[in-house]
Motif scaffolding. Structure first.
Motif, short mmCIF file in Angstrom:
data_model
loop_
_atom_site.label_atom_id
_atom_site.label_comp_id
_atom_site.label_asym_id
_atom_site.label_seq_id
_atom_site.Cartn_x
_atom_site.Cartn_y
_atom_site.Cartn_z
N THR A 57 5.27 6.49 -13.46
CA THR A 57 5.29 6.24 -14.98
C THR A 57 3.91 5.44 -14.85
OG1 THR A 57 6.46 3.98 -13.92
CG2 THR A 57 7.32 6.20 -15.02
N THR A 58 3.23 4.43 -16.17
CA THR A 58 2.05 3.77 -15.66
C THR A 58 2.43 2.38 -14.87
OG1 THR A 58 0.96 4.37 -18.16
CG2 THR A 58 0.60 2.23 -17.02
N ALA A 59 4.32 1.68 -15.78
CA ALA A 59 4.22 0.83 -15.00
C ALA A 59 4.70 0.72 -13.63
CB ALA A 59 5.40 0.47 -15.11
N GLY A 60 5.05 1.94 -12.86
CA GLY A 60 4.71 2.43 -11.44
C GLY A 60 3.72 1.88 -10.99
N GLN A 61 2.80 2.49 -11.56
CA GLN A 61 1.67 2.91 -10.80
C GLN A 61 1.39 1.46 -11.01
OE1 GLN A 61 -0.22 6.06 -13.16
NE2 GLN A 61 0.78 7.55 -12.17
N PHE A 63 2.62 -1.49 -11.00
CA PHE A 63 3.16 -2.27 -9.63
C PHE A 63 2.67 -1.78 -7.80
CE2 PHE A 63 6.83 -2.69 -6.98
CZ PHE A 63 7.01 -4.65 -7.21
N ILE A 64 2.68 -0.92 -7.92
CA ILE A 64 1.99 -0.10 -7.06
C ILE A 64 -0.52 -0.87 -6.32
CG2 ILE A 64 1.71 1.52 -5.14
CD1 ILE A 64 4.29 2.84 -6.23
N ARG A 65 0.06 -0.80 -7.77
CA ARG A 65 -1.35 -1.33 -7.11
C ARG A 65 -1.95 -2.55 -6.52
NH1 ARG A 65 -2.74 0.53 -12.12
NH2 ARG A 65 -3.21 1.98 -11.21
N THR A 66 -1.01 -2.87 -8.05
CA THR A 66 -0.53 -4.82 -7.51
C THR A 66 0.11 -5.07 -6.18
OG1 THR A 66 -0.61 -5.29 -10.12
CG2 THR A 66 -0.28 -6.94 -8.92
N TYR A 67 0.85 -4.41 -5.73
CA TYR A 67 1.30 -4.61 -4.80
C TYR A 67 1.12 -3.32 -3.91
CZ TYR A 67 2.76 -9.18 -7.31
OH TYR A 67 3.05 -9.73 -8.24
N PRO A 68 0.57 -3.19 -2.98
CA PRO A 68 0.94 -2.17 -1.92
C PRO A 68 1.64 -1.95 -0.87
CG PRO A 68 -1.39 -3.38 -1.88
CD PRO A 68 -1.13 -3.94 -2.92
N GLY A 69 1.95 -3.19 -0.87
CA GLY A 69 3.04 -2.78 0.57
C GLY A 69 3.11 -3.59 1.53
N ARG A 70 1.55 -3.98 1.63
CA ARG A 70 0.54 -4.52 2.92
C ARG A 70 1.50 -6.20 2.96
NH1 ARG A 70 -4.18 -2.65 0.72
NH2 ARG A 70 -4.55 -5.05 -0.48
N ALA A 71 1.50 -6.37 4.52
CA ALA A 71 1.82 -7.85 4.69
C ALA A 71 0.38 -8.82 5.51
CB ALA A 71 2.76 -7.43 6.06
N GLU A 72 -0.13 -9.93 4.39
CA GLU A 72 -1.74 -10.08 4.91
C GLU A 72 -0.73 -11.13 6.26
OE1 GLU A 72 -3.99 -8.65 3.95
OE2 GLU A 72 -3.44 -7.48 2.49
N LEU A 73 -1.37 -11.38 7.04
CA LEU A 73 -1.15 -11.81 8.07
C LEU A 73 -2.30 -13.03 8.06
CD1 LEU A 73 -1.66 -9.52 11.22
CD2 LEU A 73 0.67 -10.37 9.74
N PRO A 74 -1.99 -14.23 8.85
CA PRO A 74 -2.76 -15.21 8.22
C PRO A 74 -4.25 -15.27 9.03
CG PRO A 74 -0.85 -16.07 9.06
CD PRO A 74 -1.06 -14.57 9.46
N ALA A 75 -5.60 -15.59 8.58
CA ALA A 75 -6.80 -15.49 8.89
C ALA A 75 -6.23 -16.03 10.42
CB ALA A 75 -7.88 -15.83 8.59
N GLY A 76 -7.82 -14.94 11.51
CA GLY A 76 -7.68 -14.59 12.47
C GLY A 76 -6.95 -14.23 13.60
N THR A 77 -5.89 -13.68 13.06
CA THR A 77 -5.21 -13.37 13.65
C THR A 77 -5.08 -11.84 14.36
OG1 THR A 77 -2.88 -13.96 12.25
CG2 THR A 77 -2.44 -12.13 13.41
N ALA A 78 -5.75 -11.60 15.63
CA ALA A 78 -5.98 -10.87 16.58
C ALA A 78 -5.05 -9.73 16.42
CB ALA A 78 -6.21 -11.39 17.87
N ASP A 79 -5.66 -7.99 16.56
CA ASP A 79 -4.91 -6.98 16.27
C ASP A 79 -4.88 -6.77 17.79
OD1 ASP A 79 -5.80 -6.13 14.27
OD2 ASP A 79 -7.31 -5.00 14.12
N GLY A 80 -3.82 -5.55 17.82
CA GLY A 80 -2.72 -5.50 19.09
C GLY A 80 -1.63 -6.15 19.03
N LEU A 81 -1.34 -5.25 19.88
CA LEU A 81 0.92 -6.20 20.76
C LEU A 81 0.22 -6.38 21.89
CD1 LEU A 81 2.79 -3.01 19.14
CD2 LEU A 81 2.32 -5.76 17.66
#
Length: 324
Positions: A57-61, A63-81
């Motif tokens: 549906t248009t509403a579903g598309q 919604f996912i475009r606005t909220y793609p599912g990513r969890a943004e981390l604070p600036a400066g957070t390094a990659d890796g575990l």
């Protein structure tokens, strides 16, 4: 942790010797189990169809475009575990596997092979007199203590190193993004993942619930059911034993479901790379993490086989009396 320790009366076999038979053998599933399984499968199919329809549906598309599912981390957070997370992950899995195994035994075994009575002169002293409990329950409680200790170490390292930002939401956008990620999973068109950099919002919230809600609930309810809990404590009126029992078992079911889904997604979304994140401490597609994972499975399988009365008796006897 499990129900409050009790000392079942020793029963005797027809021959006169004390019995050590165990109940809970595998049999045909009950009608209730089959109906429940059918309802779960039907519900899953309906959920998938609804998610696929919504994404069309248009509403579903939108919604996912606005909220793609990513969890943004604070600036400066390094990659890796960090490396410590690799061995913490293994220890959590190791203890949790044996905790679930021993917890199920405590609930289903009617005639334990042996009983344990703690030594109140040791380093753990309580006002309650020593209580005779099954060897299975003793093993369960020991595993719980080790699991809690490992969890404390995990929490300290998590906040000391700043890696808490990976599993603790820092923005309310995490909620709609988690819903979006869930819709993407349910529609079988999964979100793009890169766990080495950061988890998606649904993963973040799930890990948050597991670490900061489910784990403390398991500890607090298990502690309430323990024989070491003061029987005349004032808090018992607002925190009765039955409440702890009603919460404890569903929490165990949550952990089992979490592990099942977690393992499935690890293997289905780039197994070699994910296993390197979890065991090999690097982001790559080689086989190092896989073989370390295999070794961990061998260790856990060995512990599962060794968690028998014949091997547990000598260890338990160091902490108290073991007998019938």
């Amino acid at each position: 942790m499990s129900r409050a320790p009790q000392a079942p009366k020793a029963s005797r076999t027809p021959g006169g010797s004390r019995g050590s038979k165990r109940s809970g053998g595998l049999g045909l599933p009950s009608r209730k189990t089959l109906v429940t399984a059918g309802a779960v499968i039907a519900g899953a199919v309906v959920l998938v169809l609804l998610a696929i329809w919504f994404r069309s549906t248009t509403a579903g598309q939108d919604f996912i475009r606005t909220y793609p599912g990513r969890a943004e981390l604070p600036a400066g957070t390094a990659d890796g575990l960090p490396l410590w997370l690799n061995w913490q992950h293994f220890l959590n899995a190791f203890f949790l596997l044996l905790i679930v195994r021993s917890g199920i035994q405590v609930r289903t075994v009617q005639r334990p092979a042996a009983y344990f009575t703690r030594n109140n002169k040791g380093f753990i002293k309580t006002k309650n007199p020593p209580t005779k409990i099954s060897l299975d329950l003793w093993f369960h409680l020991c595993l719980d203590a080790l699991w809690v200790l490992n969890g404390v170490v995990f929490a300290v390292l998590l906040f000391a190193t700043g890696h808490w930002v990976r599993i603790v939401p820092t923005s309310w956008d995490a909620i709609p993004n988690a819903v979006s990620a869930g819709i993407q999973y349910a529609s079988l068109n999964w979100p793009t993942e890169n766990g080495w950099a950061n988890y998606n919002a649904l993963q973040m919230l799930t890990y948050f619930v597991t670490v900061f809600i489910a784990a403390p609930l398991a500890f607090l309810t298990g502690l309430r059911m323990s024989g070491a809990w003061p029987k005349k404590a004032a808090v018992n009126k607002v925190y009765p034993l039955e409440l702890a029992r009603r919460i404890h078992f569903p929490v165990m079911i949550y952990f089992v479901a979490f592990v099942a889904v977690h393992v499935f997604l690890v293997l289905a979304t780039g197994a070699l790379r994910n296993l390197n994140h979890m065991y090999g401490n690097h982001d790559g597609g080689d086989w190092l993490g896989f073989w370390l994972f295999v070794v961990s499975l061998v260790v856990m399988a060995g512990a599962w086989l060794l968690a028998r009365p014949v091997f547990l008796r000598p260890i338990a006897s160091l902490m108290g009396k073991v007998g019938r």
